[in-house]
Design a protein around this motif. Structure first.
Motif, PDB file in Angstrom:
ATOM      1  N   ILE A  12      32.194  36.663 -23.092  1.00 46.24           N
ATOM      2  CA  ILE A  12      31.454  36.381 -21.852  1.00 46.24           C
ATOM      3  C   ILE A  12      30.817  34.998 -21.919  1.00 46.24           C
ATOM      4  O   ILE A  12      30.930  34.190 -20.991  1.00 46.24           O
ATOM      5  CB  ILE A  12      30.362  37.457 -21.597  1.00 46.24           C
ATOM      6  N   VAL A  13      30.153  34.705 -23.055  1.00 43.79           N
ATOM      7  CA  VAL A  13      29.475  33.406 -23.178  1.00 43.79           C
ATOM      8  C   VAL A  13      30.480  32.262 -23.100  1.00 43.79           C
ATOM      9  O   VAL A  13      30.276  31.274 -22.375  1.00 43.79           O
ATOM     10  CB  VAL A  13      28.671  33.322 -24.496  1.00 43.79           C
ATOM     11  N   ILE A  14      31.612  32.410 -23.839  1.00 40.49           N
ATOM     12  CA  ILE A  14      32.610  31.336 -23.830  1.00 40.49           C
ATOM     13  C   ILE A  14      33.164  31.157 -22.420  1.00 40.49           C
ATOM     14  O   ILE A  14      33.321  30.032 -21.927  1.00 40.49           O
ATOM     15  CB  ILE A  14      33.737  31.646 -24.847  1.00 40.49           C
ATOM     16  N   ALA A  15      33.421  32.278 -21.734  1.00 37.56           N
ATOM     17  CA  ALA A  15      33.961  32.196 -20.373  1.00 37.56           C
ATOM     18  C   ALA A  15      32.977  31.482 -19.451  1.00 37.56           C
ATOM     19  O   ALA A  15      33.361  30.620 -18.649  1.00 37.56           O
ATOM     20  CB  ALA A  15      34.263  33.595 -19.846  1.00 37.56           C
ATOM     21  N   MET A  16      31.695  31.825 -19.593  1.00 43.05           N
ATOM     22  CA  MET A  16      30.683  31.189 -18.739  1.00 43.05           C
ATOM     23  C   MET A  16      30.619  29.683 -19.021  1.00 43.05           C
ATOM     24  O   MET A  16      30.416  28.873 -18.110  1.00 43.05           O
ATOM     25  CB  MET A  16      29.307  31.824 -18.981  1.00 43.05           C
ATOM     26  N   ALA A  17      30.798  29.325 -20.296  1.00 39.14           N
ATOM     27  CA  ALA A  17      30.785  27.896 -20.647  1.00 39.14           C
ATOM     28  C   ALA A  17      31.983  27.203 -20.026  1.00 39.14           C
ATOM     29  O   ALA A  17      31.875  26.071 -19.528  1.00 39.14           O
ATOM     30  CB  ALA A  17      30.795  27.719 -22.158  1.00 39.14           C
ATOM     31  N   LEU A  18      33.123  27.867 -20.023  1.00 36.52           N
ATOM     32  CA  LEU A  18      34.310  27.259 -19.417  1.00 36.52           C
ATOM     33  C   LEU A  18      34.098  27.104 -17.914  1.00 36.52           C
ATOM     34  O   LEU A  18      34.450  26.068 -17.334  1.00 36.52           O
ATOM     35  CB  LEU A  18      35.554  28.113 -19.706  1.00 36.52           C
ATOM     36  N   VAL A  19      33.500  28.135 -17.293  1.00 41.20           N
ATOM     37  CA  VAL A  19      33.208  28.038 -15.856  1.00 41.20           C
ATOM     38  C   VAL A  19      32.306  26.840 -15.595  1.00 41.20           C
ATOM     39  O   VAL A  19      32.572  26.018 -14.698  1.00 41.20           O
ATOM     40  CB  VAL A  19      32.553  29.345 -15.349  1.00 41.20           C
ATOM     41  N   ALA A  20      31.249  26.718 -16.394  1.00 38.51           N
ATOM     42  CA  ALA A  20      30.312  25.603 -16.214  1.00 38.51           C
ATOM     43  C   ALA A  20      31.024  24.271 -16.410  1.00 38.51           C
ATOM     44  O   ALA A  20      30.757  23.286 -15.701  1.00 38.51           O
ATOM     45  CB  ALA A  20      29.148  25.731 -17.196  1.00 38.51           C
ATOM     46  N   THR A  21      31.951  24.226 -17.386  1.00 40.23           N
ATOM     47  CA  THR A  21      32.678  22.986 -17.664  1.00 40.23           C
ATOM     48  C   THR A  21      33.572  22.602 -16.491  1.00 40.23           C
ATOM     49  O   THR A  21      33.594  21.444 -16.054  1.00 40.23           O
ATOM     50  CB  THR A  21      33.524  23.160 -18.943  1.00 40.23           C
ATOM     51  N   ILE A  22      34.294  23.606 -15.977  1.00 37.10           N
ATOM     52  CA  ILE A  22      35.191  23.322 -14.847  1.00 37.10           C
ATOM     53  C   ILE A  22      34.380  22.887 -13.622  1.00 37.10           C
ATOM     54  O   ILE A  22      34.733  21.929 -12.925  1.00 37.10           O
ATOM     55  CB  ILE A  22      36.054  24.565 -14.529  1.00 37.10           C
ATOM     56  N   GLN A  73      17.145  29.294 -24.767  1.00 36.17           N
ATOM     57  CA  GLN A  73      16.700  28.670 -23.515  1.00 36.17           C
ATOM     58  C   GLN A  73      17.774  27.735 -22.962  1.00 36.17           C
ATOM     59  O   GLN A  73      18.002  27.680 -21.748  1.00 36.17           O
ATOM     60  CB  GLN A  73      15.411  27.881 -23.754  1.00 36.17           C
ATOM     61  N   MET A  74      18.444  27.001 -23.859  1.00 38.71           N
ATOM     62  CA  MET A  74      19.486  26.090 -23.400  1.00 38.71           C
ATOM     63  C   MET A  74      20.653  26.876 -22.811  1.00 38.71           C
ATOM     64  O   MET A  74      21.241  26.480 -21.806  1.00 38.71           O
ATOM     65  CB  MET A  74      19.960  25.189 -24.547  1.00 38.71           C
ATOM     66  N   ALA A  75      20.992  28.029 -23.438  1.00 38.02           N
ATOM     67  CA  ALA A  75      22.093  28.849 -22.935  1.00 38.02           C
ATOM     68  C   ALA A  75      21.767  29.329 -21.526  1.00 38.02           C
ATOM     69  O   ALA A  75      22.604  29.290 -20.620  1.00 38.02           O
ATOM     70  CB  ALA A  75      22.342  30.028 -23.860  1.00 38.02           C
ATOM     71  N   ARG A  76      20.525  29.761 -21.319  1.00 36.66           N
ATOM     72  CA  ARG A  76      20.101  30.239 -20.010  1.00 36.66           C
ATOM     73  C   ARG A  76      20.239  29.124 -18.963  1.00 36.66           C
ATOM     74  O   ARG A  76      20.764  29.340 -17.879  1.00 36.66           O
ATOM     75  CB  ARG A  76      18.662  30.746 -20.106  1.00 36.66           C
ATOM     76  N   GLU A  77      19.778  27.928 -19.340  1.00 38.39           N
ATOM     77  CA  GLU A  77      19.798  26.802 -18.399  1.00 38.39           C
ATOM     78  C   GLU A  77      21.212  26.346 -18.057  1.00 38.39           C
ATOM     79  O   GLU A  77      21.522  26.048 -16.908  1.00 38.39           O
ATOM     80  CB  GLU A  77      19.086  25.601 -19.031  1.00 38.39           C
ATOM     81  N   GLU A  78      22.054  26.268 -19.101  1.00 38.60           N
ATOM     82  CA  GLU A  78      23.362  25.648 -18.894  1.00 38.60           C
ATOM     83  C   GLU A  78      24.406  26.648 -18.420  1.00 38.60           C
ATOM     84  O   GLU A  78      25.342  26.281 -17.732  1.00 38.60           O
ATOM     85  CB  GLU A  78      23.845  24.982 -20.194  1.00 38.60           C
ATOM     86  N   LEU A  79      24.269  27.904 -18.848  1.00 41.31           N
ATOM     87  CA  LEU A  79      25.338  28.867 -18.556  1.00 41.31           C
ATOM     88  C   LEU A  79      24.940  29.866 -17.482  1.00 41.31           C
ATOM     89  O   LEU A  79      25.721  30.730 -17.127  1.00 41.31           O
ATOM     90  CB  LEU A  79      25.732  29.627 -19.828  1.00 41.31           C
ATOM     91  N   GLY A  80      23.719  29.800 -17.013  1.00 41.95           N
ATOM     92  CA  GLY A  80      23.296  30.726 -15.974  1.00 41.95           C
ATOM     93  C   GLY A  80      22.816  32.045 -16.561  1.00 41.95           C
ATOM     94  O   GLY A  80      22.816  32.247 -17.779  1.00 41.95           O
ATOM     95  N   GLY A 114      25.596  34.319 -18.631  1.00 45.41           N
ATOM     96  CA  GLY A 114      25.895  33.721 -19.932  1.00 45.41           C
ATOM     97  C   GLY A 114      24.669  33.714 -20.821  1.00 45.41           C
ATOM     98  O   GLY A 114      24.746  34.012 -22.016  1.00 45.41           O
ATOM     99  N   GLY A 115      23.520  33.382 -20.235  1.00 48.78           N
ATOM    100  CA  GLY A 115      22.279  33.309 -21.008  1.00 48.78           C
ATOM    101  C   GLY A 115      21.889  34.663 -21.567  1.00 48.78           C
ATOM    102  O   GLY A 115      21.498  34.779 -22.737  1.00 48.78           O
ATOM    103  N   THR A 116      22.002  35.705 -20.742  1.00 47.03           N
ATOM    104  CA  THR A 116      21.627  37.042 -21.204  1.00 47.03           C
ATOM    105  C   THR A 116      22.584  37.527 -22.285  1.00 47.03           C
ATOM    106  O   THR A 116      22.171  38.090 -23.299  1.00 47.03           O
ATOM    107  CB  THR A 116      21.622  38.034 -20.024  1.00 47.03           C
TER     108      THR A 116
END
Lengths: 767, 67
Positions: free
Chosen positions: A698-708, A188-195, A198-200
């Motif tokens: 994909i997940v790591i990339a989405m996290a980097l996008v969210a971070t930036i 659930q946190m992945a879905r919320e934070e990474l979109g 990333g969540g899927t």
């Protein structure tokens, strides 16, 4: 404080509404008092920490620098415990100050969502044990043993340093962020934070990773029980024992958990002793000597039935038994190592540390040692426990450091003890046990000849010694008992017999160890299948809503069958693999576990960035980068390496070519069918590696996008979306760590003076 | 009972209580305490009902165990 203005902004959310109840004493130790207490270095305190640092330093010196004939096991204990203490006292506090910033004035979910069932404030020391029992299983007992092929030092450094800088950090952060979100799960946190993307990706990766992890744990059990009538009988008996306990708790004496656990424990001991008697009889030996394929099928059928039976009948009682055994065994092993203090003859770096063709697992030290030891150093699976269950039970925010970070340190200590147990046995015996039958030939004569031909320093085994060890532990053979569990059992038997009972009790201790490992693994298999089934049901439910209903039997059974079928297929693949099974599949287990860690740390990275803490992002970024580099390199080598022993596709190509050339045997595959099996297995393993690594990237990339994005918003002065639950004032107080500080004691005394009706009042309860 | 023996007995009881807490044996007592403190109108579940409810809820809300 003033030097870190960036955190203040983000944690200020709702802090204004934290008006304390005027009738109550403060719910947190005053910030300034706590800071002063922390910085007050009395001579006694300085002397204590200097002594701990000195002892740890000496221990590391003995392990890493001094090169004697032997090294005493006690140095492992000192090096690890002193490093843990320093990591806990200093590094986890740095994380607390710079990243998490807990606020004890805020109520935890256990307080504001209190329902007396799932959300219950739990004493910190009890919760520590509870959390530890949930995270520790067979993993830390297996990985370090397999990794011992490279000598003791690489594994020891990774287990101890890895946990302080990576594993415990992950557990702590995931637990803290989940607690701030009312106990939400990692998914659930992945879905919320990474979109959604990333969540899927995180969800699919988690599901696949669980399948692999369950399959390989099951493989460890199968390898430990194959051709072992004693093991099959005593482990098999755990099922009726658990069923009996379930019925007892449901119908005879509900809630008497301690009582039934004690009864179960006595029955378990009886099953171990009985197993020895049964295996000695002709009928018992004939009936319970099963080959690995039969056991694997038994486990698959068992897995399906166990996952659809009600929890009270099998899962819950076995869980009690497994927790009971876990704590007992770990305390016992620690005591035995401290009392016996075995001398270790294994070298710090073995001949295989600099090669990529080790018989136990193939590949070079970097990256494969770091994926072989997952649990104990950095285990992504913990993120699933640290989110969800434990955060709903935490009493005060500051306790997450003790429970999350400290709990993981304990697991690391278990891994160190498993390593010590494994390296306390003769090195020749270690290789004879852990190399696949394709290399050892399966008999004591061929195994001894093969081990001696390796040319390892100081190693000289003879067939009589291998046969004698097997007889001592009550087994027909110990050659090629891969998977780590039998080696740990021999190591534990070897240490325990010096502690209690002598050689006469070795067989008992061996089967005792096999029993508790099997117990942990069966619980993990059962619970893992259930969790995976629910995840699958939930996912299908997005398209076919009927599947979301947990009580809809056809849906539940179908999804259970799919999950059991998935891990069952991987298990059978491992059992029948002509190349050996463990050595080809175990790297996949480690890679899967570490990729899950990378996913969990990615989620943490995005959250920390959204809180506006950019200066100290490295605390999360460094372990994330390490996990990502290790797993992606390992995956890359598994996919693209041209060395057949390492690369799945290189092996696939070699065997395909041999088949095309019309050969009827190739390498360790002695028939066309075996060669075809290798081609099939390597293709599946190769594609699984590809899917894992792609999803994780994909997940790591989405996290980097969210971070930036968070950084841009922050620079532009725009607020980031914060998914934390609203802050509510707490109405209780409890100390943060094991030993209360003087200020905490003072405050506790104030609370103890309160009239009872004020003290037990729960905040924010639904009326 | 001698003071030494009494201390051992207290220590043992404390350990048993701790182990019980880790296993979750005190869940019903905690539920009662919560029920009492929250001032619900309806009577609390009986011990038997409570444990049934607890394991039955786990059926639809499985908790992972680690490797």
């Amino acid at each position: 404080m003033a030097s870190r203005p960036d955190e203040r902004v983000s944690t200020a959310k709702g802090s204004g509404s934290l008006t304390a109840d005027p009738k109550l004493p403060p719910t947190a130790v005053d910030e300034a008092v706590r800071e002063a207490e922390d910085k007050n270095w009395t001579p006694a305190k300085i002397a204590l920490w200097a002594a701990i640092a000195l002892l740890g330093g000496v221990a590391w010196f003995m392990l890493a620098i001094v090169r004697g004939e032997t090294v005493n096991a006690i140095w492992f204990v000192f090096a690890s415990v002193c490093t843990y203490l320093i990591g806990y006292r200093f590094y986890s506090k740095v994380i607390e100050r710079l990243i998490t910033n807990p606020d004890d004035r805020r109520a935890t979910p256990a307080e504001y969502k209190a329902d007396g069932k799932d959300y219950v404030r739990t004493d910190r020391n009890v919760l520590f044990g509870h959390h530890f029992a949930a995270i520790a299983g067979a993993g830390p007992l297996v990985g370090p043993i397999i990794a011992a092929q490279m000598g003791y030092l690489p594994g020891t450094i990774w287990i101890i340093i890895g946990v302080v800088l990576a594993g415990a950090v992950q557990d702590y952060l995931v637990m803290f962020f989940s607690m701030r979100r009312g106990g939400r799960s990692l998914g659930q946190m992945a879905r919320e934070e990474l979109g959604i993307i990333g969540g899927t990706a995180a969800l699919i990766a988690t599901l696949l990773i669980m399948v692999i992890i369950v399959a390989i744990l099951a493989l460890v059990v199968v390898n430990a029980l194959g051709e072992s009538p004693w093991g099959v009988f005593s482990v098999g008996m755990t099922i009726p024992i658990a069923l009996f306990m379930g019925v007892y708790l449901r119908y005879i004496r509900p809630g008497k958990i301690m009582e039934v656990s004690l009864i179960g424990f006595v029955l378990l001991m009886a099953a171990i002793i009985g197993g020895g008697l049964v295996a000695d009889t002709e009928w018992g030996s004939a009936f319970f000597t099963l080959d690995k394929v039969t056991i694997a099928w038994g486990l698959i059928v068992y897995g399906f039935i166990a996952a659809i039976l009600p929890v009270w009948l099998l899962l819950a009682p076995r869980d009690y038994l497994s927790t009971f055994m876990k704590i007992g065994v770990i305390v016992m092993l620690a005591l035995a190592i401290i009392v016996v203090r075995p001398e270790i003859t294994v070298p710090a770096f073995s001949e295989f540390a600099s090669r990529d063709n080790g018989p136990v697992f193939p590949g070079t030290l970097f990256p494969f040692l770091f994926v072989t030891i997952a649990c104990g150093a950095l285990s992504g699976f913990h993120a699933l426990i640290s989110s969800g269950t434990t955060p709903k039970l935490i009493e005060k925010e500051r306790q997450t450091r003790f429970i999350g970070y400290g709990g993981m340190l304990m697991e690391s200590f278990v891994a160190i003890m498993a390593l010590v147990a494994a390296i306390s046995i003769d090195r020749g015996l270690y290789f004879a046990m852990n190399a696949p039958a394709a290399l050892t030939g399966g008999t004591v004569e061929t195994a001894a000849a093969w081990v001696n031909s390796l040319g390892l320093a100081g190693v000289n085994v003879n067939p009589a010694m291998l046969a004698e060890t097997a007889a001592n532990v009550g087994e027909q053979s110990i050659v090629s008992r891969t998977g780590g569990a039998p080696t740990l059992a021999v190591g534990l038997a070897h240490i325990m017999q010096q502690f209690i009972g002598g050689t006469a009790l070795m067989a008992f201790w061996y089967h005792f160890a096999i029993m508790f490992e099997a117990l942990f693994i069966l619980t993990a298999v059962d619970a893992g299948t259930r969790v995976a089934r629910f995840m699958l049901q939930d996912s299908i439910g997005n398209f076919v809503p009927k599947f979301k209903e947990a009580s809809w039997r056809p849906g539940a059974w179908l999804c259970t069958a799919v999950m059991v079928g998935a891990w069952g297929a991987v298990l059978l693949m491992g059992v029948t693999d002509p190349l050996g099974g463990i050595n080809t599949l175990f790297p996949l287990f480690g890679i899967a576990n570490q990729l899950l860690a990378a996913i969990a740390l990615s989620v943490c990275l995005a959250i920390v960035a959204k809180r506006g803490t950019f200066k100290y992002l490295w605390i999360v970024a460094v372990p994330l980068a390490f996990a990502a580099v290790v797993t992606i390199t390992a995956s890359y080598q598994k996919i693209f390496s041209s060395t057949p022993a390492v690369g799945y596709f290189a092996n696939n190509a070699a065997f395909s070519k041999a088949l095309a050339d019309g050969k009827t045997e190739f390498g360790s595959a002695k028939s066309v069918a075996a060669m075809e099996a290798v081609v099939r297995n390597t293709a599946i393993q190769g594609w699984l590696s590809v899917i894992f690594v792609v999803l994780s990237i994909i997940v790591i990339a989405m996290a980097l996008v969210a971070t930036i994005k968070a950084f841009r918003n922050h620079s532009a002065g725009m607020p980031n979306i914060d998914n934390e639950d609203e802050a509510r004032p707490s109405k209780v107080f409890a100390p943060a760590s094991l030993i209360p500080t003087p200020a905490e004691r003072e405050l506790l005394a104030e609370w103890n003076k309160l009239p009872a009706e004020l003290r037990f009042e729960r905040a924010g309860h639904h009326k | 009972m001698s003071p030494g023996l009494a201390a051992v007995a207290t220590g043992f009881r404390g350990f048993a209580r701790y182990l019980g807490g880790v296993l979750g044996a005190d869940a019903y007592a905690k539920y009662l305490e919560h029920h009492h403190a929250a001032g619900h109108g309806e009577p609390p579940l009986t011990e038997r009902e409570f444990w049934r409810d607890r394991t039955d809820r786990q059926d639809s809300n499985p908790q992972g165990r680690c490797c």
